[in-house]
Design a protein around this motif. Structure first.
Motif, mmCIF file in Angstrom:
data_model
loop_
_atom_site.group_PDB
_atom_site.id
_atom_site.type_symbol
_atom_site.label_atom_id
_atom_site.label_comp_id
_atom_site.label_asym_id
_atom_site.label_seq_id
_atom_site.Cartn_x
_atom_site.Cartn_y
_atom_site.Cartn_z
ATOM 1 N N ILE A 40 0.844 -1.206 0.000
ATOM 2 C CA ILE A 40 0.000 0.000 0.000
ATOM 3 C C ILE A 40 0.874 1.249 0.000
ATOM 4 C CG2 ILE A 40 -1.610 1.361 1.402
ATOM 5 C CD1 ILE A 40 -2.866 -1.361 2.259
ATOM 6 N N ILE A 41 1.921 1.249 0.830
ATOM 7 C CA ILE A 41 2.836 2.395 0.890
ATOM 8 C C ILE A 41 3.535 2.592 -0.452
ATOM 9 C CG2 ILE A 41 4.973 3.268 1.931
ATOM 10 C CD1 ILE A 41 4.021 1.771 4.539
ATOM 11 N N ALA A 42 4.044 1.520 -1.046
ATOM 12 C CA ALA A 42 4.782 1.595 -2.312
ATOM 13 C C ALA A 42 3.893 2.062 -3.465
ATOM 14 C CB ALA A 42 5.403 0.237 -2.646
ATOM 15 N N ALA A 43 2.609 1.709 -3.434
ATOM 16 C CA ALA A 43 1.698 2.086 -4.514
ATOM 17 C C ALA A 43 1.338 3.573 -4.479
ATOM 18 C CB ALA A 43 0.424 1.246 -4.437
ATOM 19 N N ILE A 45 -1.157 5.187 -3.287
ATOM 20 C CA ILE A 45 -2.528 5.443 -3.746
ATOM 21 C C ILE A 45 -3.364 6.239 -2.752
ATOM 22 C CG2 ILE A 45 -2.635 3.467 -5.304
ATOM 23 C CD1 ILE A 45 -4.053 1.910 -3.116
ATOM 24 N N PHE A 46 -2.886 6.370 -1.516
ATOM 25 C CA PHE A 46 -3.629 7.126 -0.510
ATOM 26 C C PHE A 46 -2.869 8.396 -0.148
ATOM 27 C CE2 PHE A 46 -5.069 2.764 0.270
ATOM 28 C CZ PHE A 46 -6.441 2.943 0.217
ATOM 29 N N THR A 47 -3.600 9.489 -0.078
ATOM 30 C CA THR A 47 -3.044 10.753 0.380
ATOM 31 C C THR A 47 -4.003 11.327 1.414
ATOM 32 O OG1 THR A 47 -2.005 11.191 -1.755
ATOM 33 C CG2 THR A 47 -2.286 13.060 -0.305
ATOM 34 N N VAL A 54 4.021 6.814 4.585
ATOM 35 C CA VAL A 54 5.462 6.590 4.434
ATOM 36 C C VAL A 54 5.994 5.429 5.270
ATOM 37 C CG1 VAL A 54 5.986 8.968 3.740
ATOM 38 C CG2 VAL A 54 6.013 8.360 6.166
ATOM 39 N N SER A 55 5.215 4.975 6.256
ATOM 40 C CA SER A 55 5.677 3.860 7.086
ATOM 41 C C SER A 55 4.481 3.106 7.666
ATOM 42 C CB SER A 55 6.554 4.359 8.240
ATOM 43 O OG SER A 55 5.802 5.158 9.133
ATOM 44 N N SER A 56 4.731 1.853 8.007
ATOM 45 C CA SER A 56 3.695 1.081 8.703
ATOM 46 C C SER A 56 3.992 1.189 10.191
ATOM 47 C CB SER A 56 3.678 -0.372 8.234
ATOM 48 O OG SER A 56 4.953 -0.946 8.344
#
Length: 72
Positions: A40-43, A45-47, A54-56
């Motif tokens: 999810i972070i790499a994609a 797609i969420f802002t 940037v991190s889990s």
């Protein structure tokens, strides 16, 4: 009882953003959750109002029960 899987992410401005998933498949596998969060972070797609993920930061199961009362 209603269960949700809550994924917690760190954002660009240092805040925490959450995604909740209703009725998650159990048992929860930590490695699968971590891998999914990394994807999810790499994609990107969420802002949020505090920036991109940037991190889990963590994940948790929230178990909630609701009792309705009819008031006449």
């Amino acid at each position: 009882m209603a269960k949700t899987l809550e994924l917690q992410f760190g954002t660009e401005l240092g805040k925490t953003a959450r995604i909740s998933i209703d009725n998650p498949k159990e048992p929860i596998e930590e490695e699968v959750v971590k891998l999914s969060m990394d994807q999810i972070i790499a994609a990107e797609i969420f802002t949020t109002s505090t920036g991109k993920f940037v991190s889990s930061k963590g994940a948790r199961i929230v178990d909630r029960s609701v009792v309705d009362y009819e008031l006449e």
